[in-house]
Design a protein around this motif. Structure first.
Motif, PDB file in Angstrom:
ATOM      1  N   HIS A 279      -7.489 -17.883   5.245  1.00  0.00           N
ATOM      2  CA  HIS A 279      -7.803 -16.775   6.073  1.00  0.00           C
ATOM      3  C   HIS A 279      -7.826 -15.614   5.182  1.00  0.00           C
ATOM      4  CE1 HIS A 279      -6.554 -19.755   9.057  1.00  0.00           C
ATOM      5  NE2 HIS A 279      -5.541 -20.114   8.197  1.00  0.00           N
ATOM      6  N   ALA A 280      -8.273 -14.541   5.762  1.00  0.00           N
ATOM      7  CA  ALA A 280      -8.513 -13.430   5.045  1.00  0.00           C
ATOM      8  C   ALA A 280      -8.370 -12.327   6.159  1.00  0.00           C
ATOM      9  CB  ALA A 280      -9.990 -13.206   4.550  1.00  0.00           C
ATOM     10  N   GLU A 281      -7.701 -11.123   5.700  1.00  0.00           N
ATOM     11  CA  GLU A 281      -7.408  -9.808   6.596  1.00  0.00           C
ATOM     12  C   GLU A 281      -8.317  -8.819   5.968  1.00  0.00           C
ATOM     13  OE1 GLU A 281      -2.563 -10.155   6.520  1.00  0.00           O
ATOM     14  OE2 GLU A 281      -3.760  -8.337   5.386  1.00  0.00           O
ATOM     15  N   ALA A 282      -9.085  -7.907   7.311  1.00  0.00           N
ATOM     16  CA  ALA A 282      -9.692  -6.774   6.871  1.00  0.00           C
ATOM     17  C   ALA A 282      -9.067  -5.651   7.459  1.00  0.00           C
ATOM     18  CB  ALA A 282     -11.061  -6.834   7.323  1.00  0.00           C
ATOM     19  N   THR A 283      -8.593  -4.648   6.840  1.00  0.00           N
ATOM     20  CA  THR A 283      -7.881  -3.704   7.384  1.00  0.00           C
ATOM     21  C   THR A 283      -9.077  -2.560   7.949  1.00  0.00           C
ATOM     22  OG1 THR A 283      -7.883  -2.088   5.526  1.00  0.00           O
ATOM     23  CG2 THR A 283      -6.116  -3.569   5.528  1.00  0.00           C
ATOM     24  N   PRO A 284      -8.787  -1.751   8.935  1.00  0.00           N
ATOM     25  CA  PRO A 284      -9.787  -0.842   9.486  1.00  0.00           C
ATOM     26  C   PRO A 284     -10.005   0.277   8.432  1.00  0.00           C
ATOM     27  CG  PRO A 284      -7.894  -1.263  11.125  1.00  0.00           C
ATOM     28  CD  PRO A 284      -7.557  -2.064  10.014  1.00  0.00           C
ATOM     29  N   HIS A 285      -9.247   0.636   7.488  1.00  0.00           N
ATOM     30  CA  HIS A 285      -9.581   1.441   6.598  1.00  0.00           C
ATOM     31  C   HIS A 285     -10.459   0.821   5.652  1.00  0.00           C
ATOM     32  CE1 HIS A 285      -5.269   0.091   5.628  1.00  0.00           C
ATOM     33  NE2 HIS A 285      -5.858   0.028   4.625  1.00  0.00           N
ATOM     34  N   HIS A 286     -10.395  -0.424   5.177  1.00  0.00           N
ATOM     35  CA  HIS A 286     -11.276  -0.964   4.417  1.00  0.00           C
ATOM     36  C   HIS A 286     -12.685  -1.258   5.040  1.00  0.00           C
ATOM     37  CE1 HIS A 286      -7.768  -1.854   1.511  1.00  0.00           C
ATOM     38  NE2 HIS A 286      -8.757  -1.398   0.961  1.00  0.00           N
ATOM     39  N   PHE A 287     -12.839  -1.506   6.472  1.00  0.00           N
ATOM     40  CA  PHE A 287     -14.125  -1.475   6.709  1.00  0.00           C
ATOM     41  C   PHE A 287     -14.709  -0.190   7.251  1.00  0.00           C
ATOM     42  CE2 PHE A 287     -11.615  -3.275  10.813  1.00  0.00           C
ATOM     43  CZ  PHE A 287     -11.795  -2.092  11.596  1.00  0.00           C
ATOM     44  N   THR A 288     -14.078   0.887   7.084  1.00  0.00           N
ATOM     45  CA  THR A 288     -14.469   2.177   7.597  1.00  0.00           C
ATOM     46  C   THR A 288     -14.511   2.983   6.429  1.00  0.00           C
ATOM     47  OG1 THR A 288     -12.945   2.150   9.515  1.00  0.00           O
ATOM     48  CG2 THR A 288     -13.563   4.163   9.137  1.00  0.00           C
ATOM     49  N   LEU A 289     -13.745   3.194   5.448  1.00  0.00           N
ATOM     50  CA  LEU A 289     -13.812   4.176   4.357  1.00  0.00           C
ATOM     51  C   LEU A 289     -14.328   3.641   3.014  1.00  0.00           C
ATOM     52  CD1 LEU A 289     -10.487   5.805   5.139  1.00  0.00           C
ATOM     53  CD2 LEU A 289     -12.761   6.548   6.058  1.00  0.00           C
ATOM     54  N   THR A 290     -14.874   4.337   2.140  1.00  0.00           N
ATOM     55  CA  THR A 290     -15.036   3.971   0.554  1.00  0.00           C
ATOM     56  C   THR A 290     -14.193   4.940  -0.149  1.00  0.00           C
ATOM     57  OG1 THR A 290     -16.702   5.665   0.504  1.00  0.00           O
ATOM     58  CG2 THR A 290     -17.203   3.490   1.381  1.00  0.00           C
ATOM     59  N   GLU A 291     -14.181   4.655  -1.504  1.00  0.00           N
ATOM     60  CA  GLU A 291     -13.604   5.610  -2.521  1.00  0.00           C
ATOM     61  C   GLU A 291     -13.898   7.049  -2.234  1.00  0.00           C
ATOM     62  OE1 GLU A 291     -14.484   4.724  -6.562  1.00  0.00           O
ATOM     63  OE2 GLU A 291     -16.588   4.306  -6.011  1.00  0.00           O
ATOM     64  N   GLU A 292     -15.019   7.581  -1.550  1.00  0.00           N
ATOM     65  CA  GLU A 292     -15.344   8.982  -1.487  1.00  0.00           C
ATOM     66  C   GLU A 292     -14.255   9.542  -0.507  1.00  0.00           C
ATOM     67  OE1 GLU A 292     -17.497  10.759  -2.442  1.00  0.00           O
ATOM     68  OE2 GLU A 292     -18.981   9.320  -3.076  1.00  0.00           O
ATOM     69  N   ALA A 293     -13.531   8.740   0.298  1.00  0.00           N
ATOM     70  CA  ALA A 293     -12.342   9.497   0.990  1.00  0.00           C
ATOM     71  C   ALA A 293     -11.199   9.761   0.127  1.00  0.00           C
ATOM     72  CB  ALA A 293     -11.808   8.188   2.260  1.00  0.00           C
ATOM     73  N   ALA A 294     -11.247   8.657  -0.722  1.00  0.00           N
ATOM     74  CA  ALA A 294      -9.928   9.174  -1.639  1.00  0.00           C
ATOM     75  C   ALA A 294     -10.148  10.414  -2.446  1.00  0.00           C
ATOM     76  CB  ALA A 294      -9.698   7.886  -2.860  1.00  0.00           C
ATOM     77  N   ILE A 295     -11.370  10.841  -2.651  1.00  0.00           N
ATOM     78  CA  ILE A 295     -11.787  12.246  -3.404  1.00  0.00           C
ATOM     79  C   ILE A 295     -11.507  13.003  -2.521  1.00  0.00           C
ATOM     80  CG2 ILE A 295     -13.890  13.500  -4.185  1.00  0.00           C
ATOM     81  CD1 ILE A 295     -14.681  10.669  -5.470  1.00  0.00           C
ATOM     82  N   GLN A 296     -11.921  13.198  -1.221  1.00  0.00           N
ATOM     83  CA  GLN A 296     -11.945  14.053  -0.267  1.00  0.00           C
ATOM     84  C   GLN A 296     -10.428  14.507   0.395  1.00  0.00           C
ATOM     85  OE1 GLN A 296     -14.628  12.460   2.738  1.00  0.00           O
ATOM     86  NE2 GLN A 296     -16.435  12.898   1.190  1.00  0.00           N
ATOM     87  N   LYS A 297      -9.604  13.018   0.712  1.00  0.00           N
ATOM     88  CA  LYS A 297      -8.625  13.098   1.417  1.00  0.00           C
ATOM     89  C   LYS A 297      -7.282  13.033   0.304  1.00  0.00           C
ATOM     90  CE  LYS A 297     -10.341  13.116   5.814  1.00  0.00           C
ATOM     91  NZ  LYS A 297     -10.080  13.944   6.719  1.00  0.00           N
ATOM     92  N   GLY A 298      -7.658  12.848  -0.784  1.00  0.00           N
ATOM     93  CA  GLY A 298      -6.318  12.560  -1.678  1.00  0.00           C
ATOM     94  C   GLY A 298      -5.600  11.439  -1.208  1.00  0.00           C
ATOM     95  N   THR A 299      -4.175  11.953  -1.558  1.00  0.00           N
ATOM     96  CA  THR A 299      -3.295  10.716  -1.078  1.00  0.00           C
ATOM     97  C   THR A 299      -3.453  10.168   0.091  1.00  0.00           C
ATOM     98  OG1 THR A 299      -1.363  12.332  -0.656  1.00  0.00           O
ATOM     99  CG2 THR A 299      -1.728  11.792  -3.235  1.00  0.00           C
ATOM    100  N   LEU A 300      -3.774  10.707   1.137  1.00  0.00           N
ATOM    101  CA  LEU A 300      -3.909  10.105   2.358  1.00  0.00           C
ATOM    102  C   LEU A 300      -4.732   9.110   2.494  1.00  0.00           C
ATOM    103  CD1 LEU A 300      -3.727  13.346   4.880  1.00  0.00           C
ATOM    104  CD2 LEU A 300      -1.943  11.783   4.440  1.00  0.00           C
ATOM    105  N   ALA A 301      -5.603   9.010   1.461  1.00  0.00           N
ATOM    106  CA  ALA A 301      -6.387   7.764   1.409  1.00  0.00           C
ATOM    107  C   ALA A 301      -6.014   6.891   0.098  1.00  0.00           C
ATOM    108  CB  ALA A 301      -7.881   8.236   1.291  1.00  0.00           C
ATOM    109  N   LYS A 302      -5.094   7.082  -0.380  1.00  0.00           N
ATOM    110  CA  LYS A 302      -4.690   6.022  -1.396  1.00  0.00           C
ATOM    111  C   LYS A 302      -3.816   5.101  -0.858  1.00  0.00           C
ATOM    112  CE  LYS A 302      -1.194   6.064  -5.487  1.00  0.00           C
ATOM    113  NZ  LYS A 302      -0.375   6.645  -6.097  1.00  0.00           N
TER     114      LYS A 302
END
Length: 453
Positions: A279-302
């Protein structure tokens, strides 16, 4: 004395098992669905809410009490089985300043969840009967269903297996060292063989630390932005490949947690085709966001594993569409404001997700045409319940009255949380899908306040 009844009328019922929507009423007695009244003329092939307005008439939404019957007007609302999240951190015991079982349960109910399976990386960790008993006893004091995994290895040290048989007898829903990858192949194989005999799933955090320079940030555009080494996709691929081979060999129920790369999705797809119980899990953040969010949101997207590229995000969605990924799990991971304000290489990984998961599923998967509502609820309720042997995930006469009632088109702004923590990259966003009621065991455990601004 007459038994208290709950009657929900005129709602749109989501049947994830029959893969359909229909208008109907539900009668609830003694914590179970005693009767379903299907409305005549319902078209199962058409969305009954297609012509619904974006807002609910609050005067019509107020409930009325008739003798011993509580009536909920469900016009405009969808009625789904209560959501089930099989990857949650409530930080209890050990890190109560981040979250505890009581506040976590409130956050879950607000998000529409009635079933929660906790991870075992607490302090002390859940590698023994006493800690497991503490967690389960405290969970029973809440108004939702809370189960817990136990650890695979003692002290999460990755060297010696726990007494899985005894922990299973004491109520462990599954086994995991989530947060710390297991690196010794023969130990992993033995663990799989033992859980197979116990009929329990085993879940793996798939990141090989030998390949990671800085966790939580993708090695690529994001790591270049922060001038750090980051976490390469190969770290996930390496361990996923190993554990899928062992899953085929042992026949164990294996869960690949929070999948993040297109290669891992394809490996799971092939393993399933080969007959593995994987079985495999998908989190909402992984099907919603990309690494661009880590640049824009910093630690809130780490988070671990990190947000990857757009091709990875789309591969995860495709995996949800074709059933390669059968579970949507939040990996709800509370951290304090002070912790998340540390530099990018020092701040802990993880975000909260229980209160935004349903809305993100609606926006990213249903509204964009990837999944239907029954398919979304199957991944967020039915499949998790089936995997962990939990009651729930269906709306049928005689089934447990664990339900969520929500308006799919009404919008809300992410701001205040029921969780102790607020480490979410979605703060300030307007999302569809307002939860009006969460019902667990026939009792209303969350109710949206009616207030006109």
């Amino acid at each position: 004395m007459k038994e208290f009844l709950l009657y929900i009328k005129n709602g749109t019922i989501i049947d994830p098992i029959g893969n359909r929507l229909y208008k109907g009423d539900l009668q609830i007695e003694n914590g179970r669905i005693s009767r379903i009244i299907r409305k005549e003329g319902t078209s199962f092939g058409k969305d009954p809410l297609a012509d619904a307005g974006a807002k609910i008439d609050l005067t019509a939404r107020k409930e009325e009490s008739i003798s011993n019957v509580k009536v909920i007007e469900g016009e405009g609302l969808m009625i789904a089985p209560g959501l089930a999240d099989t990857h949650v951190h409530f930080r209890d015991p050990g890190f109560l300043y981040k979250e505890d079982i009581y506040t976590g349960a409130r956050a879950a109910a607000k998000g529409g969840f009635t079933q929660i399976v906790l991870m075992a990386n607490t302090k002390p960790c859940v590698d023994n009967e006493n800690t497991l008993s503490y967690v389960l006893a405290k969970g029973k004091e809440t108004n939702i269903h809370i189960a817990s995994c136990a650890n695979v290895t003692k002290g999460m040290a990755g060297k010696e297996l726990t007494d899985m048989e005894r922990l299973s007898e004491c109520g462990a829903a599954g086994f995991t060292d989530d947060g710390i990858p297991l690196l010794h192949k023969e130990l992993v194989r033995e663990a799989m063989e033992r859980v197979k005999k116990l009929h329990r799933p085993i879940s793996f955090h798939e990141e090989n630390p030998a390949l990671i320079f800085n966790n939580g940030i993708n090695k690529g555009k994001a790591s270049e932005f922060y001038h750090i080494g980051g976490s390469p996709r190969e770290a996930e691929i390496d361990l996923v490949k190993r554990d899928l081979e062992l899953a085929l060999l042992t026949g164990a129920d294996v869960v690949i947690q929070h999948i993040s790369t297109k290669e891992a999705v394809e490996l799971v797809r092939r393993a399933k085709e080969a007959g593995a119980w994987v079985h495999a899990e998908a989190t909402p953040h992984h099907f919603t966001l990309t690494e661009e969010a880590a640049i824009q949101k910093g630690t809130l997207a780490k988070m671990n594993p990190p947000l990857r590229g757009e091709e990875d995000r789309l591969a995860i969605i495709e995996g949800l569409k074709d059933g390669t990924i059968d579970l949507i799990a939040t990996d709800h991971a509370p951290h304090s404001k002070e912790e998340k304000e540390k530099p990018i290489t020092e701040a802990p990984s993880g975000i909260i997700g229980l209160e935004t998961a349903l809305s993100l599923g609606i926006r990213e998967l249903v509204e964009k045409g990837y999944l239907t509502y029954p398919e979304l609820i199957k991944a967020m309720s039915t499949a998790p319940c089936l995997l962990y042997g939990l009651e729930g995930g269906r709306i049928e006469e005689g089934a447990a009255a664990d339900l969520v009632l929500f308006h799919p088109k009404e919008r809300w702004t992410v701001s205040e949380f029921a969780s102790k923590s607020a480490n979410s990259p979605f703060v300030g966003e307007s999302l569809p899908g307002v939860v009006y009621y969460t019902i667990c065991g026939g009792k209303i455990v969350y109710e949206k306040e009616y207030c006109e601004k």
